[in-house]
Design an enzyme around this catalytic site. Structure first.
Site, PDB file in Angstrom:
ATOM      1  N   GLU A 195       0.822  -1.202   0.000  1.00 42.53           N
ATOM      2  CA  GLU A 195       0.000   0.000   0.000  1.00 42.53           C
ATOM      3  C   GLU A 195       0.865   1.265   0.000  1.00 42.53           C
ATOM      4  OE1 GLU A 195      -3.091  -0.016  -0.486  1.00 42.53           O
ATOM      5  OE2 GLU A 195      -3.701  -2.078  -0.013  1.00 42.53           O
TER       6      GLU A 195
ATOM      7  N   HIS B 120      -0.958  -5.898   2.465  1.00 37.18           N
ATOM      8  CA  HIS B 120      -2.140  -6.752   2.517  1.00 37.18           C
ATOM      9  C   HIS B 120      -1.777  -8.138   2.001  1.00 37.18           C
ATOM     10  CE1 HIS B 120      -5.260  -3.380   2.786  1.00 37.18           C
ATOM     11  NE2 HIS B 120      -5.653  -4.289   3.668  1.00 37.18           N
TER      12      HIS B 120
ATOM     13  N   CYS C 297      -6.866  -1.296   8.503  1.00 32.38           N
ATOM     14  CA  CYS C 297      -5.590  -1.353   7.787  1.00 32.38           C
ATOM     15  C   CYS C 297      -5.131   0.052   7.414  1.00 32.38           C
ATOM     16  CB  CYS C 297      -5.745  -2.215   6.532  1.00 32.38           C
ATOM     17  SG  CYS C 297      -6.117  -3.940   6.898  1.00 32.38           S
TER      18      CYS C 297
END
Length: 212
Positions: free
Chosen positions: A96, A179, A160
């Site tokens: 991410e 993830h 998250c």
């Protein structure tokens, strides 16, 4: 909060903090925490040091716990690197790029949302990791061809995203959020742990290059 230590020493520059999340919704066994525990078993190497001390933590899927725990952990451990891990429904391991501050509308395991539906009142809307993720993905993919690695610009506006922004806002430690897939969808816990190992080792390698 459950706590597990790979070694008793967690106070040097060789510490890498790695977190996974606890159970939530249908995830009675959270793949992120399972992968982090397996990572501890296989270990991480760093070519520029004698070794890496993994400090691993299971974090409840709760906004308030994240707000109270993460800045304290970063300040107390002063890790060289922090990698947060969560589970997603996708079939790739996803790195991410951003953490977002607002629009946290989904309730946590305690049925709560963060105050003001944001992470840090008055904070910037978006914070970005310091790493060149496309470069990281390219290097990691060459190390581990049995797993697909991709870059994402949206961590999902749940815990998250929330934990990522919280750590990025502390701004004292290089941070990445990863993830992982659900277990066996399609990757085994060992494949996921190997993916985390390779990501961390490449990140440390890149940090060494920056410092050189």
């Amino acid at each position: 909060m459950a706590q597990t230590h790979s070694q008793s020493r967690e106070s040097s520059s060789s510490v890498v903090l790695v977190t996974g999340f606890g159970p939530f919704h249908h995830h009675t066994v959270n793949a992120s925490w399972a992968a982090v525990q397996e990572l501890q078993r296989i270990g991480v190497r760093d070519a520029d040091s004698d070794g890496v001390t993994l400090a691993i933590r299971e974090i409840p899927v709760a906004y308030e716990t994240v707000q109270q725990t993460i800045p304290k952990l970063l300040n107390e451990l002063t890790p060289r690197l922090c990698v947060h891990v969560g589970v997603s429904p996708y079939n790739s391991v996803v790195l991410e790029k951003y953490g977002k501050n607002s629009e946290y509308l989904m309730i946590d395991i305690h049925g709560k949302r963060p105050k003001g539906q944001c992470c840090v009142p008055g904070g910037p809307e978006c914070l970005q990791t310091k790493f060149n993720l496309h470069k990281i993905v390219d290097k990691v993919s060459r190390r581990q061809s049995d797993v697909e690695f991709v870059v994402s610009s949206d961590a999902g506006r749940y815990l998250c995203d929330f934990i990522y922004y919280t750590s990025l806002h502390v701004n004292s430690t290089p941070v990445l959020f990863v993830h992982v897939t659900e277990l066996e969808k399609p990757y085994s816990v060992h494949q996921l742990a190997e993916a985390l190992k390779n990501i961390i080792e490449v990140l440390l390698e890149e940090m060494g290059n920056y410092a050189a």
